[in-house]
Enzyme design. Structure first.
Site, short mmCIF file in Angstrom:
data_model
loop_
_atom_site.label_atom_id
_atom_site.label_comp_id
_atom_site.label_asym_id
_atom_site.label_seq_id
_atom_site.Cartn_x
_atom_site.Cartn_y
_atom_site.Cartn_z
N ASP A 64 -27.52 22.58 -23.56
CA ASP A 64 -27.22 22.38 -22.14
C ASP A 64 -25.72 22.55 -21.92
O ASP A 64 -24.92 22.28 -22.82
CB ASP A 64 -27.58 20.94 -21.69
N ASP A 70 -17.84 13.57 -12.95
CA ASP A 70 -18.06 13.28 -11.53
C ASP A 70 -19.16 14.18 -10.96
O ASP A 70 -19.92 13.77 -10.07
CB ASP A 70 -16.80 13.29 -10.65
N GLU A 93 -18.35 12.81 -1.88
CA GLU A 93 -17.02 13.38 -2.10
C GLU A 93 -17.12 14.75 -2.76
O GLU A 93 -16.28 15.62 -2.54
CB GLU A 93 -16.20 12.43 -3.01
N GLU A 94 -18.15 14.95 -3.55
CA GLU A 94 -18.28 16.18 -4.33
C GLU A 94 -18.96 17.33 -3.57
O GLU A 94 -19.10 18.41 -4.12
CB GLU A 94 -19.05 15.91 -5.63
N ASP A 116 -18.93 8.00 -3.18
CA ASP A 116 -17.96 8.59 -4.10
C ASP A 116 -18.61 8.38 -5.47
O ASP A 116 -18.60 7.27 -6.00
CB ASP A 116 -16.62 7.85 -4.00
N LEU A 118 -18.00 9.18 -8.56
CA LEU A 118 -17.14 8.66 -9.63
C LEU A 118 -15.73 8.51 -9.10
O LEU A 118 -15.09 9.50 -8.77
CB LEU A 118 -17.18 9.60 -10.84
N ASP A 119 -15.32 7.28 -8.97
CA ASP A 119 -13.99 6.99 -8.43
C ASP A 119 -13.02 6.69 -9.56
O ASP A 119 -13.34 5.92 -10.46
CB ASP A 119 -14.09 5.78 -7.49
N GLU A 275 -15.14 5.88 0.78
CA GLU A 275 -14.28 5.04 -0.07
C GLU A 275 -13.87 3.78 0.71
O GLU A 275 -14.20 2.66 0.32
CB GLU A 275 -13.04 5.81 -0.55
#
Ligand code: AHG
Ligand code: MN
Ligand code: MN
Length: 335
Positions: A64, A70, A93-94, A116, A118-119, A275
């Site tokens: 893979d 994130d 956010e992504e 979000d 991954l902050d 956020e």
């Protein structure tokens, strides 16, 4: 005598019973978020093995492609929420645009998730805490039709639930549905989030302030004066670079977190919808306050763009009030 362990799932179901209008939809959505965060936790814990398992963009041993964490977190949450059919759309956010989720067995999806995934993701490479932030809105448009942009552009006061997951020395999920804040710690031996911090309350004041002091010279006069004041008081400066981690400390020990406007970020850097708003709901529900550096209540700001930015001062109520006074006093000097 051992206290009975209350798992996140038990707690969510028990809390749902207290609300007459509950259909079980929000319960299922919150449980799905709990599942996604356990999967993200597993990957975050493996991050240090990146040189063994392969770096981002390479192929791992099972063939893979290895993803940035994130992006992995983003896809995992979308995937976990796609199967139960409770969530109509996700703002992340992504993703530049709203992600519409598929209809499941003709179910009318009532909710919209903002997140979000991954902050503080720059902390990953150095094994320092990161988090996930989420907020849940009830859609405004008819649930039998297409999701509309207005469903996603709701002010923070309209949030029905919000929370965060902190992947730290232990992993915690903290959430509110507008009836106080509860914290759950992941017990890795049984793979369950267990109620560890019931009805969390933020101290009225505290010994910590949290701001990127490296930008000091780029802050407005009133913000510089307030930061000088924190320093005069010998407050302890703590800045992890992940608002989840920084605000988590303040929630427990009291303090203030600031992300003001700078020359580089004239509207601040943090995003209002996924956020600032969810973290502000948590902090307000715990007895704290959250305002912009222009002194507006964060949760009352109209949302006109899904990726809109806002400045923020958030934390212990007495400290936010004091910052408020500094802004009033010194912006008058500037005027
Ligand atoms: P993200 O990793 O989701 O992009 O968020 C990072 C944010 C926030 O968590 C943190 O408080 C802030 O960026 C740090 O920014 P500076 O490096 O400008 O201080
Ligand atoms: Mn972030
Ligand atoms: Mn992020």
């Amino acid at each position: 005598m051992n206290k009975k362990i209350v798992t996140l799932d038990e707690f969510i179901i028990k809390s749902q019973k207290g609300h007459d209008d509950a259909t079980g939809s929000l319960t299922r959505l919150l449980r799905d978020i709990g599942i996604a965060s356990k999967i993200i936790n597993r990957e975050v814990n493996k991050a240090g093995l990146v040189n063994i398992l392969g770096v981002e963009g390479s192929e791992n041993t099972t063939g893979d492609m290895v993803q940035k964490l994130d992006i992995f977190a983003n896809e995992k949450i979308i995937e976990c929420l796609s199967t139960s059919g409770e969530c109509a759309a996700i703002v992340s956010e992504e993703n530049e645009n709203i992600v519409k989720l598929p209809n499941v067995n003709g179910k009318k999806a009532q909710y919209v998730l903002v997140m979000d995934p991954l902050d503080g993701s720059s902390n990953i490479d150095v094994n320092v805490s990161v988090g996930t932030i989420f907020g849940i809105y009830k859609r405004k448009s008819d649930a039998s039709g297409e999701i509309e942009i207005e469903d996603c552009l709701q002010a923070g006061v309209d949030l029905v639930a919000s929370g965060y997951v902190l992947y730290g020395t232990s992993t915690m999920l903290v959430y509110t549905t507008g009836h106080g804040v509860n914290g759950f710690t992941l017990d890795p031996s049984i793979g369950e989030f267990c109620l560890s911090h019931a009805d969390m309350k933020i101290p009225a004041s505290g010994n910590y302030y949290s701001v990127n002091q490296g930008y000091y010279l780029k802050f407005d006069l009133e913000m510089r004066r307030y930061i000088d004041h924190c320093s005069d008081l010998n407050l302890r400066l703590r800045y992890i670079g992940s608002m989840v981690s920084d605000i988590h400390r303040i929630l427990f020990q009291g303090g203030i977190f600031l992300y003001p406007n700078t020359r580089k970020y004239p509207h601040g850097k943090l995003r209002l919808l996924y956020e600032c708003n969810p973290m502000s709901m948590i902090v307000e529900q715990a007895g704290g306050k959250a305002i912009t550096c222009g002194l507006e209540r964060i949760l009352a700001i109209p949302v006109t763009n899904i990726h809109q930015k806002a400045t923020i001062a958030i934390g212990s109520p007495d400290m936010v009030d004091e910052m408020h006074k500094f802004v009033e006093r010194y912006s008058a000097v500037n005027a």
